[in-house]
Motif scaffolding. Structure first.
Motif, PDB file in Angstrom:
ATOM      1  N   UNK A 195      43.142  37.918  35.024  1.00 13.31           N
ATOM      2  CA  UNK A 195      42.566  37.493  33.852  1.00 13.31           C
ATOM      3  C   UNK A 195      41.409  36.387  33.700  1.00 13.31           C
ATOM      4  N   UNK A 196      41.706  35.449  34.749  1.00 11.82           N
ATOM      5  CA  UNK A 196      40.786  34.197  34.958  1.00 11.82           C
ATOM      6  C   UNK A 196      40.069  34.475  36.249  1.00 11.82           C
ATOM      7  N   UNK A 197      38.840  34.706  36.125  1.00 15.96           N
ATOM      8  CA  UNK A 197      38.114  35.061  37.502  1.00 15.96           C
ATOM      9  C   UNK A 197      37.412  33.701  37.949  1.00 15.96           C
ATOM     10  N   UNK A 198      37.201  33.688  39.208  1.00 13.34           N
ATOM     11  CA  UNK A 198      36.572  32.766  40.008  1.00 13.34           C
ATOM     12  C   UNK A 198      35.116  32.849  39.629  1.00 13.34           C
ATOM     13  N   UNK A 199      34.211  32.054  40.008  1.00 10.95           N
ATOM     14  CA  UNK A 199      32.719  32.470  39.678  1.00 10.95           C
ATOM     15  C   UNK A 199      32.064  33.338  40.880  1.00 10.95           C
ATOM     16  N   UNK A 200      32.908  33.296  42.018  1.00 12.03           N
ATOM     17  CA  UNK A 200      32.311  34.338  43.068  1.00 12.03           C
ATOM     18  C   UNK A 200      33.504  35.042  43.952  1.00 12.03           C
ATOM     19  N   UNK A 201      33.187  36.209  44.446  1.00 13.09           N
ATOM     20  CA  UNK A 201      34.184  36.705  45.465  1.00 13.09           C
ATOM     21  C   UNK A 201      33.570  37.119  46.632  1.00 13.09           C
ATOM     22  N   UNK A 202      34.244  36.713  47.827  1.00 12.64           N
ATOM     23  CA  UNK A 202      33.943  37.105  49.329  1.00 12.64           C
ATOM     24  C   UNK A 202      34.788  38.559  49.393  1.00 12.64           C
ATOM     25  N   UNK A 203      33.873  39.515  49.638  1.00 17.12           N
ATOM     26  CA  UNK A 203      34.820  41.003  49.842  1.00 17.12           C
ATOM     27  C   UNK A 203      34.656  41.191  51.443  1.00 17.12           C
ATOM     28  N   UNK A 204      35.660  41.917  51.742  1.00 15.55           N
ATOM     29  CA  UNK A 204      35.973  42.049  53.204  1.00 15.55           C
ATOM     30  C   UNK A 204      35.059  43.246  53.854  1.00 15.55           C
ATOM     31  N   UNK A 205      34.243  43.997  53.145  1.00 15.74           N
ATOM     32  CA  UNK A 205      33.313  44.836  53.306  1.00 15.74           C
ATOM     33  C   UNK A 205      32.376  45.209  52.196  1.00 15.74           C
ATOM     34  N   UNK A 206      31.172  45.701  52.581  1.00 18.85           N
ATOM     35  CA  UNK A 206      30.269  46.289  51.595  1.00 18.85           C
ATOM     36  C   UNK A 206      30.719  47.249  50.802  1.00 18.85           C
ATOM     37  N   UNK A 207      31.585  48.174  51.202  1.00 20.36           N
ATOM     38  CA  UNK A 207      32.157  49.299  50.251  1.00 20.36           C
ATOM     39  C   UNK A 207      32.988  48.530  49.182  1.00 20.36           C
ATOM     40  N   UNK A 208      33.684  47.555  49.595  1.00 24.39           N
ATOM     41  CA  UNK A 208      34.584  47.124  48.626  1.00 24.39           C
ATOM     42  C   UNK A 208      33.924  46.049  47.648  1.00 24.39           C
ATOM     43  N   UNK A 209      32.853  45.514  48.090  1.00 22.52           N
ATOM     44  CA  UNK A 209      31.835  44.539  47.478  1.00 22.52           C
ATOM     45  C   UNK A 209      31.153  45.675  46.171  1.00 22.52           C
ATOM     46  N   UNK A 210      30.787  47.057  46.613  1.00 22.67           N
ATOM     47  CA  UNK A 210      30.439  47.870  45.649  1.00 22.67           C
ATOM     48  C   UNK A 210      31.317  48.430  44.656  1.00 22.67           C
ATOM     49  N   UNK A 211      32.491  48.518  45.050  1.00 21.02           N
ATOM     50  CA  UNK A 211      33.517  48.958  44.211  1.00 21.02           C
ATOM     51  C   UNK A 211      33.869  47.728  43.084  1.00 21.02           C
ATOM     52  N   UNK A 212      33.876  46.550  43.562  1.00 21.95           N
ATOM     53  CA  UNK A 212      34.015  45.480  42.829  1.00 21.95           C
ATOM     54  C   UNK A 212      32.922  45.184  41.655  1.00 21.95           C
ATOM     55  N   UNK A 213      31.818  45.390  41.994  1.00 17.16           N
ATOM     56  CA  UNK A 213      30.608  45.313  41.205  1.00 17.16           C
ATOM     57  C   UNK A 213      30.836  46.432  40.093  1.00 17.16           C
ATOM     58  N   UNK A 214      31.151  47.447  40.576  1.00 25.95           N
ATOM     59  CA  UNK A 214      31.478  48.340  39.358  1.00 25.95           C
ATOM     60  C   UNK A 214      32.677  48.117  38.381  1.00 25.95           C
ATOM     61  N   UNK A 215      33.947  47.548  39.198  1.00 31.07           N
ATOM     62  CA  UNK A 215      34.963  47.118  38.372  1.00 31.07           C
ATOM     63  C   UNK A 215      34.583  46.056  37.290  1.00 31.07           C
ATOM     64  N   UNK A 216      33.840  44.981  37.948  1.00 29.56           N
ATOM     65  CA  UNK A 216      33.056  43.873  36.927  1.00 29.56           C
ATOM     66  C   UNK A 216      32.548  44.469  35.900  1.00 29.56           C
ATOM     67  N   UNK A 217      31.445  45.526  36.026  1.00 26.42           N
ATOM     68  CA  UNK A 217      30.958  45.982  34.905  1.00 26.42           C
ATOM     69  C   UNK A 217      31.726  46.824  34.085  1.00 26.42           C
TER      70      UNK A 217
END
Length: 213
Positions: free
Chosen positions: A115-137
């Motif tokens: 629920x409480x999010x940080x200001x930034x996330x380090x993702x272990x790979x680009x695919x996960x980063x792509x999925x994270x961007x979609x989840x945040x949206x």
């Protein structure tokens, strides 16, 4: 066969059986504690240290990590690089900001964001980063305006994602050359042992990190 290159994480029992064939073996992109197996990896630890430091340099102090740290040796090393940067910069680690992205089998799972999010996330790979961007949206959050995201690999998804994701580029060609060279040395001299050989990547800054005041 004169030798074998194994690409990608595999089980310890499988590797032990491979060693029973009395053939030179080189692993690529992962390592395990099986005697006699030499490995070429990208420098996961330092690469993620650079990524996390890049976030710190841009004013971020609350930084999370996305990846199942029990899934592969690469993710473990990337998590440790992230932790190294937190320690070096006197930043706190919050376990609730470490989000799993996959099962141990490698199958992707839904990202369960806190629920409480940080200001930034380090993702272990680009695919996960792509999925994270979609989840945040889906939560109405925009990258990088509301939250910053970085990935790893400089894979195709880092470029087609909106916005393009800041990442570390893996030097695949150098890794391939090292792996083949290592195997040829072991074929020529079965007693040759080179251990774990890390190959450096490079930070690729794109548009997914916001500079905070």
């Amino acid at each position: 066969m004169d030798g074998v290159i194994i690409l990608g994480q595999t089980g310890r029992e499988y590797l032990q059986k491979m060693m029973q064939l009395s053939l030179p073996v080189v692993c690529m992109d992962f390592y395990v504690d099986v005697p006699g197996i030499d490995t070429v990896i990208t420098d996961n630890f330092y690469g993620t240290f650079l990524l996390t430091d890049h976030l710190v340099e841009n004013g971020h102090r609350n930084i999370g990590f996305v990846g199942n740290i029990h899934a592969t040796s690469s993710i473990q090393d990337r998590f440790l690089g992230y932790m190294k940067s937190l320690i070096a910069n006197n930043l706190s680690y919050r376990p609730d900001w470490t989000v799993s992205d996959r099962l141990l089998s490698g199958e992707n799972i839904d990202l369960e964001l806190p629920e409480e999010l940080p200001t930034a996330f380090v993702c272990n790979c680009d695919e996960t980063a792509y999925r994270l961007v979609r989840s945040l949206a889906q939560r109405g959050l925009r990258v990088p305006d509301d939250i910053s995201v970085v990935g790893f690999d400089n894979y195709m998804l880092s470029g087609i994602c909106d916005p393009p994701i800041t990442t570390v580029e893996v030097d695949v060609k150098s890794m391939a050359r090292e792996g083949v060279s290592m195997l040829l040395k072991k074929i020529a001299d079965p007693s040759c042992r080179t251990g774990v050989k890390p190959v450096s990547g490079r930070l690729v800054v794109k548009e997914s990190v916001k500079k905070l005041n």
